[in-house]
Design a protein around this motif. Structure first.
Motif, short mmCIF file in Angstrom:
data_model
loop_
_atom_site.label_atom_id
_atom_site.label_comp_id
_atom_site.label_asym_id
_atom_site.label_seq_id
_atom_site.Cartn_x
_atom_site.Cartn_y
_atom_site.Cartn_z
N MET A 1 0.92 -1.22 -0.18
CA MET A 1 0.14 0.04 -0.05
C MET A 1 0.97 1.15 0.06
N ASN A 2 0.65 2.39 -0.73
CA ASN A 2 1.06 3.55 -0.65
C ASN A 2 -0.16 4.99 -0.22
N ASP A 3 -0.16 5.73 -1.13
CA ASP A 3 -0.92 7.06 -0.80
C ASP A 3 -2.39 6.48 -0.35
N PRO A 4 -2.80 7.36 0.47
CA PRO A 4 -4.34 7.31 0.71
C PRO A 4 -4.84 8.23 -0.42
N PHE B 1 -6.97 3.48 -1.44
CA PHE B 1 -5.33 3.80 -1.17
C PHE B 1 -4.61 3.15 -2.32
N GLN B 2 -3.52 3.35 -2.72
CA GLN B 2 -2.91 3.08 -3.84
C GLN B 2 -2.45 1.60 -3.30
N TYR B 3 -2.60 0.56 -4.14
CA TYR B 3 -2.62 -0.81 -3.65
C TYR B 3 -2.08 -1.70 -4.79
N PRO C 1 1.75 -2.38 -10.57
CA PRO C 1 0.64 -1.72 -11.22
C PRO C 1 -0.39 -1.29 -10.39
N MET C 2 -0.79 -0.20 -10.25
CA MET C 2 -1.58 0.38 -9.04
C MET C 2 -3.11 0.37 -9.40
N HIS C 3 -3.77 -0.18 -8.13
CA HIS C 3 -5.34 -0.19 -8.22
C HIS C 3 -5.49 0.75 -6.97
N ILE D 1 -3.89 2.82 -12.05
CA ILE D 1 -4.79 3.86 -11.03
C ILE D 1 -4.08 4.23 -9.89
N PHE D 2 -3.38 5.59 -10.48
CA PHE D 2 -2.64 6.49 -9.72
C PHE D 2 -3.52 7.30 -8.55
N SER D 3 -2.94 8.18 -7.81
CA SER D 3 -3.39 8.81 -6.68
C SER D 3 -4.65 9.77 -7.24
N GLY D 4 -5.74 10.08 -6.61
CA GLY D 4 -6.52 11.18 -6.70
C GLY D 4 -7.54 11.21 -5.54
N ARG E 1 -0.11 14.74 -12.25
CA ARG E 1 -0.76 13.83 -11.45
C ARG E 1 -1.43 14.29 -10.06
N ASP E 2 -2.09 13.27 -9.50
CA ASP E 2 -2.90 13.40 -8.27
C ASP E 2 -3.58 14.43 -8.03
N PRO E 3 -4.83 14.31 -9.02
CA PRO E 3 -6.01 15.48 -8.75
C PRO E 3 -6.60 15.52 -7.62
N TRP F 1 7.16 17.27 -7.07
CA TRP F 1 5.91 17.64 -6.04
C TRP F 1 4.77 16.70 -6.67
N GLU F 2 4.21 16.43 -5.48
CA GLU F 2 3.23 15.29 -5.63
C GLU F 2 1.92 15.57 -4.74
N CYS F 3 0.95 14.76 -5.00
CA CYS F 3 -0.09 14.88 -4.09
C CYS F 3 -0.54 16.28 -3.32
N PRO F 4 -0.77 17.07 -4.25
CA PRO F 4 -1.28 18.50 -3.54
C PRO F 4 -2.92 18.44 -2.90
N TYR G 1 3.53 10.87 4.64
CA TYR G 1 3.76 11.32 3.24
C TYR G 1 2.36 11.37 2.59
N ALA G 2 2.22 12.06 1.61
CA ALA G 2 0.97 12.15 0.32
C ALA G 2 -0.10 12.16 1.30
N GLY G 3 -0.20 12.90 2.33
CA GLY G 3 -1.28 13.14 3.08
C GLY G 3 -2.17 14.31 2.53
N ASN H 1 7.89 6.14 3.76
CA ASN H 1 8.72 7.17 3.23
C ASN H 1 9.37 6.38 1.98
N TRP H 2 9.49 6.97 0.76
CA TRP H 2 9.91 6.27 -0.53
C TRP H 2 11.34 5.82 -0.19
N GLN H 3 11.89 6.42 0.72
CA GLN H 3 13.48 6.22 0.72
C GLN H 3 13.61 4.57 1.38
C1 FRU Z 1 2.99 9.54 -4.34
C2 FRU Z 1 2.79 8.86 -5.80
C3 FRU Z 1 2.02 9.79 -6.58
C4 FRU Z 1 1.27 8.86 -7.61
C5 FRU Z 1 1.43 7.46 -6.90
C6 FRU Z 1 1.78 6.17 -7.27
O1 FRU Z 1 3.63 8.58 -3.32
O2 FRU Z 1 4.20 8.83 -6.19
O3 FRU Z 1 2.42 10.88 -7.08
O4 FRU Z 1 0.22 9.16 -8.14
O5 FRU Z 1 2.38 7.51 -5.61
O6 FRU Z 1 1.51 5.02 -6.57
#
Ligand code: FRU
Length: 510
Positions: free
Chosen positions: A46-49, A63-65, A74-76, A103-106, A178-180, A229-232, A291-293, A311-313
């Motif tokens: 899992m990553n971003d909410p 969530f990114q899954y 490949p994201m769901h 399906i990336f974040s949104g 990305r990330d609308p 810059w991501e997830c504004p 992150y990505a909150g 953290n992506w690190q």
């Molecule tokens: C942020 C991010 C987003 C992207 C998603 C991909 O962590 O890189 O910018 O939409 O993760 O999983």
């Protein structure tokens, strides 16, 4: 293809289920670091909410899954629901990749006025606005492989239909597009989309979520630019009867303590342009693991955020076997002034209090070198909340420790006037060279007493200092539960008050 659950996945899911059932007090083996009141997926990556929305008494967390592995793929959109943001129930996957891409974040909105026309016979549509990431176009070295699309649900988020006219925002040739995050802007009766466009944010507007026009850009010359810059997110907050707008922008890398983090700006927004009061980056959370909150849609006069507690690190190599990562606790956001400047303050939502099992409270506690709270705390699980108030006159720290000699230290450094979390000795750290570090955060408040709220859940701590003006979220991986707790102060200090509660586990398997 993605709908098929392979035998191995099933086996892993079953093991995770058994673990989740039998864990609370004595989690062990592969479930040892499973959070007990934070949302984590039963299995896999899992990553971003995404698409967080409150509707008809239910909080939805998408969530990114990646359901076929424990590293990014490949994201769901995974899905979980809750009545209180504290007890979460994982649901079937909501959105699968399709011919337009992953399906990336949104975000998701309740289209109350049926501006989209997706609602039939008086139904209110829930509409998801997300990025399609097209791996085939990416491979061909096109720079137009990310674009924005819609899906809608007429059964309260259970099933989703992709819009036939996708994509609704074409890519003009920007590799990171990305990330609308979408919200309704009532004064001009239109939707506003805040989109991450490489090194800035671009605002679009629409009457119906389907037809979008570009309004403006912000940020090329503002804030931190150590990474993309991501997830504004853009939202208004009241401050003494006035309205100010907050723009959150996650950035990776370039955070104040390394890797990914979220900066923010406070300013005005007139439906077209965002004008910051200051172009300096401020940090929403100085820890390395938030992150990505972004905020939930449709929560009335509360503004509530959850972030990805990693953290992506190092997210792909953290030592959890069958699943990867959790979300932060939900946090209420407010504006607070320090001098003439406005800052964002985050505090755990009050719903979290229902997990409290009050244990003890102490007043005027003098700490010389060390004061052991272990016997009073009786903390077998590693789950607790501690509230403390102390004068800002001396160094002091709270130490969580276990029988293996591992320690996590959360403290205040008087001379530097900063808070810190030191995870150098906190257990497993060698999976990534930057993990075992000490993280610092400036104290912004100027009052002579400082207050701390610390929320601990097996393998994470969230520190809300000075009523949320300085926040630090850190994960850690001890080899045994951190059952010991002591205060220390080399110079000596008298703590005004300390209140400790155990927290009841709230995770369940459905
Ligand atoms: C942020 C991010 C987003 C992207 C998603 C991909 O962590 O890189 O910018 O939409 O993760 O999983």
């Amino acid at each position: 293809m993605h709908k098929q659950i392979g035998f191995l996945s099933l086996l892993i899911a079953m093991c995770a289920t058994v673990g989740a059932l039998g864990q609370s007090a004595a989690a062990s083996g592969s479930e040892a670091h499973r959070p007990q009141f934070h949302f984590s997926p039963k299995a896999h990556w899992m990553n971003d909410p995404n698409g967080m929305v409150y509707y008809n008494g239910t909080y939805h967390l998408f969530f990114q899954y990646y359901p076929d592995g424990t590293t990014w793929g490949p994201m769901h959109w995974g899905h979980a629901t809750s009545k209180d943001m504290v007890h979460w129930h994982e649901q079937p996957i909501a959105l699968y990749p399709d011919s337009l891409g992953y399906i990336f974040s949104g975000s998701a909105v309740v289209d109350v006025n049926n501006t989209t026309g997706f609602g039939k016979n008086g139904q209110t549509p829930l509409v998801a606005i997300f990025t399609h990431h097209n791996p085939a176009l990416e491979k061909q070295k096109s720079d137009k492989f990310q674009y924005q699309s819609l899906a809608y649900s007429l059964d309260e988020g259970k099933t989703w239909t992709k819009y036939k006219g996708n994509p609704v925002v074409q890519n003009p040739g920007i590799t990171d597009f990305r990330d609308p995050k979408v919200r309704w802007f009532e004064p001009q009766k239109k939707w506003v989309m805040t989109l991450a466009t490489k090194d800035r944010v671009t605002f679009f507007s629409s009457p119906d979520l389907k037809n979008w026009s570009k309004e403006s850009e912000f940020g090329k010359e503002s804030g931190a630019h150590g990474g993309v810059w991501e997830c504004p997110d853009l939202f208004p907050l009241d401050y003494h009867g006035k309205k100010a707008w907050v723009l959150l922008v996650s950035i990776n890398p370039g955070g104040p303590n390394g890797g990914s983090a979220t900066q923010y700006f406070v300013g005005d927004f007139d439906g077209h342009h965002f004008k910051p009061y200051s172009t300096q980056a401020k940090w929403m959370d100085y820890g390395t693991d938030n992150y990505a909150g972004v905020t939930f849609s449709n929560t009335g006069n509360r503004t509530i955020l959850m972030g990805w507690m990693s953290n992506w690190q190092y997210a792909s190599v953290v030592p959890t076997a069958s699943w990867r990562s959790a979300m932060t606790v939900p946090r209420m956001l407010q504006l607070k002034a320090v001098g003439k400047e406005l800052f964002l303050a985050s505090t755990p939502v009050t719903e979290l209090n229902k997990l409290d099992v009050p244990a003890f409270s102490l007043k005027n506690l003098t700490v010389h070198n060390q004061f052991d709270l272990t016997a009073k705390a009786k903390n077998e699980t590693g789950l607790f909340r501690l509230d403390l108030s102390a004068p800002n006159t001396a160094d002091f720290a709270l130490v969580l420790a276990n029988d293996k000699g591992e320690e996590l230290t959360i403290g205040y450094n008087k001379q530097a006037n900063e808070y810190y979390i030191d995870r150098t000795q906190s257990g497993k750290t060698d999976f990534e060279k930057g993990f075992g570090k000490r993280h610092t955060a400036p104290r912004l408040a100027t009052d002579s007493n400082l207050t701390l709220t610390l929320v601990a859940d097996v393998a994470s701590v969230e520190l809300f200092a000075d009523n949320g003006l300085t926040v630090m979220t850190d994960i850690f991986f001890p080899d045994a539960v951190m059952t010991r707790l002591h205060l220390k102060s080399a110079t000596g200090i008298t703590i005004n008050k300390i209140t400790y509660s155990k927290l009841t586990p709230s995770v369940s398997i459905n």
